[in-house]
Design a protein around this motif. Structure first.
Motif, PDB file in Angstrom:
ATOM      1  N   ASN A   1     -12.564   3.068  -9.505  1.00  0.00           N
ATOM      2  CA  ASN A   1     -12.238   3.450  -8.125  1.00  0.00           C
ATOM      3  C   ASN A   1     -10.741   3.507  -7.859  1.00  0.00           C
ATOM      4  N   VAL A   2      -9.961   3.613  -8.887  1.00  0.00           N
ATOM      5  CA  VAL A   2      -8.522   3.737  -8.714  1.00  0.00           C
ATOM      6  C   VAL A   2      -8.136   5.187  -8.989  1.00  0.00           C
ATOM      7  N   GLY A   3      -7.293   5.745  -8.135  1.00  0.00           N
ATOM      8  CA  GLY A   3      -6.839   7.112  -8.342  1.00  0.00           C
ATOM      9  C   GLY A   3      -7.941   8.128  -8.150  1.00  0.00           C
ATOM     10  N   TYR A   4      -8.743   7.913  -7.111  1.00  0.00           N
ATOM     11  CA  TYR A   4      -9.879   8.808  -6.896  1.00  0.00           C
ATOM     12  C   TYR A   4      -9.397  10.177  -6.407  1.00  0.00           C
TER      13      TYR A   4
ATOM     14  N   ARG B   1      -9.047  -2.643 -13.066  1.00  0.00           N
ATOM     15  CA  ARG B   1      -7.825  -1.895 -12.791  1.00  0.00           C
ATOM     16  C   ARG B   1      -8.050  -0.397 -12.820  1.00  0.00           C
TER      17      ARG B   1
ATOM     18  N   MET C   1      -2.725   8.914  -5.361  1.00  0.00           N
ATOM     19  CA  MET C   1      -2.052   7.653  -5.049  1.00  0.00           C
ATOM     20  C   MET C   1      -2.196   7.243  -3.601  1.00  0.00           C
TER      21      MET C   1
ATOM     22  N   THR D   1       0.824  -1.195   0.000  1.00  0.00           N
ATOM     23  CA  THR D   1       0.000   0.000   0.000  1.00  0.00           C
ATOM     24  C   THR D   1       0.866   1.255   0.000  1.00  0.00           C
TER      25      THR D   1
ATOM     26  N   ASP E   1      -1.300  -0.085  -8.909  1.00  0.00           N
ATOM     27  CA  ASP E   1      -2.201   0.948  -9.396  1.00  0.00           C
ATOM     28  C   ASP E   1      -1.457   2.218  -9.806  1.00  0.00           C
TER      29      ASP E   1
ATOM     30  N   ASP F   1     -12.462   8.980 -10.834  1.00  0.00           N
ATOM     31  CA  ASP F   1     -11.443   7.924 -10.836  1.00  0.00           C
ATOM     32  C   ASP F   1     -10.852   7.772 -12.238  1.00  0.00           C
ATOM     33  N   THR F   2      -9.970   6.803 -12.389  1.00  0.00           N
ATOM     34  CA  THR F   2      -9.287   6.647 -13.673  1.00  0.00           C
ATOM     35  C   THR F   2     -10.252   6.289 -14.784  1.00  0.00           C
TER      36      THR F   2
ATOM     37  N   ILE G   1      -2.703   4.875 -12.566  1.00  0.00           N
ATOM     38  CA  ILE G   1      -3.023   6.262 -12.230  1.00  0.00           C
ATOM     39  C   ILE G   1      -2.213   7.219 -13.093  1.00  0.00           C
TER      40      ILE G   1
ATOM     41  N   CYS H   1      -3.421   3.685  -2.454  1.00  0.00           N
ATOM     42  CA  CYS H   1      -3.619   2.721  -3.536  1.00  0.00           C
ATOM     43  C   CYS H   1      -2.549   1.638  -3.463  1.00  0.00           C
TER      44      CYS H   1
END
Lengths: 430, 161
Positions: free
Chosen positions: A240-243, A237, A406, A71, A413, A291-292, A417, A409
């Motif tokens: 909800n990644v890089g929110y 991937r 980041m 993480t 990820d 997100d992404t 991102i 994440c």
């Protein structure tokens, strides 16, 4: 021999450590709250150095990442590896001489940079390009946006593991480069605009090529989208990644598609209309997820809008001159330079002494480039050289948001991102 | 564009209006020229009451004059009003110092670091005032007018053989 090695190790250590302590960037990484976080039994703090020579950083971005297991606790971006000092160079050359340098800022959409710079100078010396040149410039801006977004789509899909989209995206971009070859004479570093107009008129061949490309564009883009949009790996991937929340996105100074993916409808084409955008019909796509995946959809939708804009421009393209008629500030055409005395003198004056704005005149002009707000702040000293030229580069401010995106994440990820943010280091580092 | 200046004027016309606040123009944008000590106060007012929620750019300028050599120009954008305004602050020649705006707009962080790196303008109470483009051990400020275009020989130490 061993002594020699020891000496090398010592010099490396002394470079790493300054004044007996850690280097400044490491100090920036270790803030108080991080130390508190790591005060656990496992003590598994790991500092990972990503880049500058990392394929996923899209250039030479260096990231220092502090990890707890997998993480990300905190990250510190380090930029400046591509710093060429363009602002200093600009102070030592005429306004025209700087145009080729703008190609090297955002090297994925050089045409948009040319247009932004030329229009900033025109605002400074109070010259306006004729309508036909403005339409051509609008077409250029949107072609540049398409080219930039296609590269982004390909490289981002490759970052998360889809190689085919990369090849197909580049295939489409290659067609745009071929169009630029016909339109500007150069494929990549175009230097197409001049102060007061553009260097070459748009030919019928170029118009035909653009129309052919645009007709094939949507089915080809759909092929790419079909590969990834319902692909479980891609969605997992990116979702909800890089929110980044709307408030954070505004506060950290994001612009362009990254800001619109967080639900802020800010588009300079609508908010401060330049060129002929106020006469055209297009939408500004906005997503609220932040997100992404939202950034992906905003850019994909923008490509369709760009296509719409170019089609309208080609339909409405008026006849007329491509250069402003102010002969003292605008480079005359070559055939006139060779045959007419007046034009020869003007050409000599502009090439040797540059455009002469008022002393102390200041101006700011910004366009909505593919990455965000690209602006030029120019201060004139009354001579042919600018007194100060500040480039407001969108990537620079966008990368500043990386630590927020980041935080928390996973390490894998980071690549997604960065790909979703779409930074170009040539522009960030100036 | 005329309205935004009226709004700004009405919000800033409190009794504690600082002396030396001037309104001017940068081509077609409005610009507030203000003394350095009132910067944070006015920035907070502009953010909270006129909705200038984004700091777009920080421009450092080296005027190369004897007094008030340095200048910082802030470029603000309001997403609600869809308007832009500039703030201009003149700084001392010998000791260019100004309060950081990171507490008001977090985006000031890197923008001010850039001005520090290029001009040596110190931003007080900045959370992380490091050089951003040049290396940490670099001694000079490259965008100052007395820094030569070709650089200073030996300014960047190369690794020893």
């Amino acid at each position: 021999m061993i002594n020699e090695e020891n000496r090398l190790v010592d010099s490396a250590k002394s470079q790493y450590k300054q004044n007996g302590s850690k280097s400044k960037i490491l100090q920036a990484l270790e803030t108080e709250d991080i130390k508190a976080y790591f005060d656990d039994a496992l003590e598994n703090q790991l500092v990972l150095n990503m880049g500058p020579q990392h394929p996923a950083t899209h250039g030479v971005l260096r990231l220092l990442v502090s990890l707890d297991g997998e993480t990300v606790i905190k990250s510190v971006p380090d930029v400046g590896f591509l710093h060429r000092g363009y602002e200093k160079l600009a102070e030592n050359m005429t306004y025209h001489e700087f145009i080729p340098h703008t190609d090297r800022l955002d090297y994925l959409s050089p045409l948009a940079n040319n247009v932004a710079y030329a229009m900033a100078v025109e605002k400074l010396i109070k010259v306006e390009a004729p309508l036909r040149a403005q339409y051509i410039r609008t077409i250029c801006c949107e072609l540049a946006r398409l080219a930039s977004h296609l590269v982004w789509m390909g490289s981002m899909a490759m970052d998360v593991g889809a190689l085919t989209v990369f090849l197909w995206g580049f295939r489409e971009r290659e067609k745009i480069l071929d169009i630029l070859d016909i339109l500007t004479g150069v494929r990549f570093t175009t230097s197409y605009t001049r102060v007061g107009g553009v260097s070459l008129d748009i030919s019928n061949e170029a118009i035909t090529a653009i129309k052919k490309f645009l007709n094939e564009f949507e089915p080809n883009l759909k092929d790419c989208r079909d590969l990834i949009e319902r692909n479980r790996i891609f969605i997992n991937r990116c979702e909800n990644v890089g929110y980044i929340s709307r408030e954070d996105a505004i506060a950290i100074g994001l612009t362009g598609p990254n800001l619109r993916a967080s639900g802020v409808k800010r588009d300079l084409r609508r908010d401060e209309p330049y060129l002929v955008y106020s006469k055209l019909d297009f939408e500004v796509p906005v997503h609220t997820e932040g997100d992404t995946l939202a950034r992906y959809y905003v850019r994909i939708k923008e490509m369709y809008e760009s296509k719409k804009i170019i089609m309208q421009c080609l339909d409405k393209l008026p006849q007329g001159s491509i250069d402003a008629s102010n002969t003292k500030q605008v480079l005359p055409k070559k055939e006139k330079v060779y045959t007419k005395m007046e034009e020869l003198i003007n050409d000599f004056m502009i090439v040797n002494f540059g455009n002469l704005p008022e002393k102390g005149a200041e101006t700011y002009f910004a366009i909505e480039a593919a990455k965000g707000e690209l602006g030029f702040y120019i201060i004139s000293s009354g001579t042919g050289y600018p007194f100060r030229l500040k480039i407001r580069s969108p990537s620079f401010c966008n990368i500043q948001a990386l630590p927020i995106m980041m935080k928390g994440c996973l390490i894998s990820d980071i690549v997604a991102i960065m790909g979703g943010l779409d930074p170009v280091m040539g522009e960030c580092d100036k | 564009m005329a309205e935004i200046l009226d709004i700004v004027k009405s919000k800033l016309s409190s009794p504690k209006l600082p002396e030396g606040l001037k309104y001017s123009k940068i081509s077609d944008y409005h610009c507030l020229e203000l003394p350095a000590q009132n910067l944070v106060e006015i920035a907070e007012t502009l953010k909270s009451e006129v909705d200038f929620d984004q700091l777009i750019d920080v421009v450092g300028v080296d005027r190369f004059t004897k007094n008030n050599r340095f200048e910082v120009i802030y470029n603000l954008w309001s997403n609600k009003q869809k308007a832009r305004i500039f703030l201009r602050v003149s700084l001392d020649s010998k000791k260019p110092e100004i309060e950081s705006l990171c507490s008001v707009w977090p985006s000031a962080n890197w923008l001010e670091r850039e001005a520090y790196d290029m001009f040596g303008i110190t931003f007080l109470n900045h959370p992380d005032l490091r050089r951003i483009y040049m290396m940490d051990e670099f001694q000079y400020y490259p965008l100052r007018k007395d820094y030569p275009l070709m650089g200073i020989p030996g300014a960047v130490e190369l690794p020893k053989k």
